[in-house]
Design an enzyme around this catalytic site. Structure first.
Site, PDB file in Angstrom:
ATOM      1  CE  LYS A   1      -4.235  -1.575   1.520  1.00 16.96           C
ATOM      2  NZ  LYS A   1      -5.348  -1.267   2.754  1.00 16.96           N
TER       3      LYS A   1
ATOM      4  CE  LYS B   1      -6.191  -8.431  -1.625  1.00 17.01           C
ATOM      5  NZ  LYS B   1      -6.266  -7.507   0.324  1.00 17.01           N
TER       6      LYS B   1
ATOM      7  CE  LYS C   1     -14.025  -4.393   0.080  1.00 11.13           C
ATOM      8  NZ  LYS C   1     -13.301  -3.865   0.759  1.00 11.13           N
TER       9      LYS C   1
HETATM   10  P1  TYM Z   1     -11.469  -5.960   3.536  1.00  5.94           P
HETATM   11  O1  TYM Z   1     -11.766  -4.858   3.479  1.00  5.94           O
HETATM   12  O2  TYM Z   1      -9.876  -5.404   2.978  1.00  5.94           O
HETATM   13  O3  TYM Z   1     -11.231  -7.644   3.558  1.00  5.94           O
HETATM   14  C1  TYM Z   1     -12.509  -8.592   3.733  1.00  5.94           C
HETATM   15  C2  TYM Z   1     -12.199  -9.688   4.619  1.00  5.94           C
HETATM   16  O4  TYM Z   1     -12.040 -10.340   2.684  1.00  5.94           O
HETATM   17  C3  TYM Z   1     -11.585 -11.083   2.557  1.00  5.94           C
HETATM   18  N1  TYM Z   1     -11.058 -11.113   0.828  1.00  5.94           N
HETATM   19  C4  TYM Z   1     -10.556 -12.036   0.806  1.00  5.94           C
HETATM   20  N2  TYM Z   1     -10.870 -12.855   0.579  1.00  5.94           N
HETATM   21  C5  TYM Z   1     -10.714 -14.192  -0.542  1.00  5.94           C
HETATM   22  N3  TYM Z   1     -10.085 -13.420  -1.787  1.00  5.94           N
HETATM   23  C6  TYM Z   1      -9.567 -12.062  -1.732  1.00  5.94           C
HETATM   24  N4  TYM Z   1      -9.295 -11.161  -2.664  1.00  5.94           N
HETATM   25  C7  TYM Z   1     -10.289 -11.126  -0.333  1.00  5.94           C
HETATM   26  N5  TYM Z   1     -10.292  -9.834  -0.969  1.00  5.94           N
HETATM   27  C8  TYM Z   1     -10.523  -9.426   0.428  1.00  5.94           C
HETATM   28  C9  TYM Z   1     -10.412 -10.417   3.764  1.00  5.94           C
HETATM   29  O5  TYM Z   1      -9.142 -11.021   3.477  1.00  5.94           O
HETATM   30  C10 TYM Z   1     -11.270 -10.163   4.821  1.00  5.94           C
HETATM   31  O6  TYM Z   1     -11.545 -11.156   5.590  1.00  5.94           O
HETATM   32  N6  TYM Z   1      -7.611  -5.711   7.417  1.00  5.94           N
HETATM   33  C11 TYM Z   1      -8.895  -6.184   7.311  1.00  5.94           C
HETATM   34  C12 TYM Z   1     -10.461  -5.606   7.486  1.00  5.94           C
HETATM   35  C13 TYM Z   1     -10.653  -5.488   9.389  1.00  5.94           C
HETATM   36  C14 TYM Z   1     -10.243  -6.903   9.926  1.00  5.94           C
HETATM   37  C15 TYM Z   1     -10.251  -6.464  11.088  1.00  5.94           C
HETATM   38  C16 TYM Z   1     -10.362  -8.933   9.538  1.00  5.94           C
HETATM   39  C17 TYM Z   1     -10.337  -4.783  10.477  1.00  5.94           C
HETATM   40  N7  TYM Z   1     -10.034  -4.841  11.664  1.00  5.94           N
HETATM   41  C18 TYM Z   1     -10.158  -7.427  12.766  1.00  5.94           C
HETATM   42  C19 TYM Z   1     -10.158  -8.821  10.339  1.00  5.94           C
HETATM   43  C20 TYM Z   1     -10.105  -8.322  12.085  1.00  5.94           C
HETATM   44  C21 TYM Z   1      -9.263  -5.322   5.439  1.00  5.94           C
HETATM   45  O7  TYM Z   1      -8.437  -4.826   5.334  1.00  5.94           O
HETATM   46  O8  TYM Z   1     -10.582  -6.308   4.841  1.00  5.94           O
END
Ligand code: TYM
Length: 333
Positions: A113, A195, A198
């Site tokens: 990032k 991957k 968004k």
């Molecule tokens: P975020 O918003 O990027 O994504 C949300 C969830 O979706 C999963 N994910 C994916 N799984 C499979 N294939 C993909 N291409 C893919 N893209 C995203 C992510 O692994 C996630 O589970 N940091 C986290 C949000 C967060 C969080 C937490 C998660 C903040 N605090 C505490 C767990 C526990 C994030 O940016 O997810």
């Protein structure tokens, strides 16, 4: 015996996509039956990348409503917006004093990032995993269902928990990641070694949960594959990353196993298969979209769900925070 606690979050940086759904949210929905689920829209995390205020506000509400439309039941689970519970940020400060600079420097998501946002390499981008550790540890979560991209952040949360527990006395539950094997990482449809994300600039790379049926099928038809034609999963073969990704998606969405899929499509080509995957995904998202349309127009109801859940979250987290304050030696009022 009390039920195990599940915790997870999603950023409201754009409409959730197929990777979010298959990698994470689908598991949250199933887990509600067996566990105490605490789920949230991670708006504090979202501002590590510059956001337009009105858009962030709208997307927070949209993501919240979509999670409900996907099956998160606020009667069973706590579903709140992260900034509605200030305890996460308070614990994050304490935990940042138990996290090493070197550990944060090794986070691959930070490296990725920060390389992409050289003009805004803010401290939040760097300390993001500390806030994530606070999100998890403040509820003493046992299991954290996430996609494979979050594995390193989970390891850091575990290390911080162990370090704090060793410095004082057992305080935090050391959380276990829960990462689905075959769909832990759904890949981009245009560059299948990356991957699905968004923030991808190419709209064809990512299937949004709110894409129309036509758009979904069109994107799958255009999905990048190789010059072969057999619908066979070849584990670990990078030249097959595109078709492997489509196969994983199809199996996850339809619940079919590999042998069933391979015999169903024996003798057929990639073209037929891509349409079948597109249709399966469109069928999956159709009822979610209908329920979403109903929910998003009911602001009063959404606000009341957010409020009830935030209050529940705050009650749990206040207990952990006061324990932590006592252990580190803050003078009580
Ligand atoms: P975020 O918003 O990027 O994504 C949300 C969830 O979706 C999963 N994910 C994916 N799984 C499979 N294939 C993909 N291409 C893919 N893209 C995203 C992510 O692994 C996630 O589970 N940091 C986290 C949000 C967060 C969080 C937490 C998660 C903040 N605090 C505490 C767990 C526990 C994030 O940016 O997810």
């Amino acid at each position: 015996m009390s039920r195990k606690v599940i915790l997870s979050g999603i950023q409201p940086t754009n409409t959730p996509h197929l990777g979010n759904y298959l990698g994470a949210i689908k598991n949250w929905v199933h887990m509600q039956e067996e566990y105490d689920c605490i789920l949230f829209v991670a708006d504090l995390h979202a501002i590590t990348i510059r956001q337009e205020a009105a858009k962030l506000r709208a997307q927070t509400k949209e993501t919240y409503a979509l999670l409900m439309a996907m099956g998160i039941d606020v009667q069973k689970s706590i579903l709140f917006v992260q900034s509605h519970n200030p305890k996460h940020s308070e614990l994050a400060w304490v935990l940042s004093c138990f996290t090493q600079f070197g550990e944060l420097s090794r986070m691959t998501q930070f490296k990725d990032k920060s390389a992409k946002s050289e003009e805004n390499m803010n401290a939040g981008l760097f300390t993001y995993p500390v806030l994530q550790a606070a999100d998890i540890l403040i509820y003493n979560a046992d299991l954290v269902p996430v996609g494979a991209d979050q594995k390193q952040h989970l390891e850091l949360s575990r290390n911080v928990a162990v370090r704090f527990n060793n410095a004082y006395s057992p305080t935090f539950t050391v959380p276990e990641p829960y990462i689905p094997k075959s769909v832990g990482k759904i890949m981009s449809l245009t560059e299948p070694t990356k991957k699905m994300s968004k923030s991808d600039e190419n709209p064809n790379a990512c299937i949004s949960v709110l894409d129309s049926r036509d758009v979904i099928i069109k994107k799958f038809k255009r999905a990048v594959t190789d010059s072969g034609s057999e619908i066979i999963y070849r584990e670990g073969d990078d030249s097959k990353a595109g078709i492997n990704n489509l196969i994983s998606i199809y199996c996850a969405v339809t619940g079919k196993d590999l042998p069933t899929l391979e015999s169903e499509f024996a003798g057929k080509g990639y073209g037929d298969f891509k349409v079948a995957v597109g249709e399966a995904v469109a069928d999956l998202f159709e009822p979610i979209q209908t329920e979403y349309a109903r929910l998003i127009s009911d602001k009063t109801y959404l606000d009341s769900c957010m409020k009830t859940s935030a209050e529940k979250a705050m009650r749990i987290s206040a207990k952990t925070l006061s324990k932590v304050y006592r252990k580190v030696g803050f003078y009580p009022l």
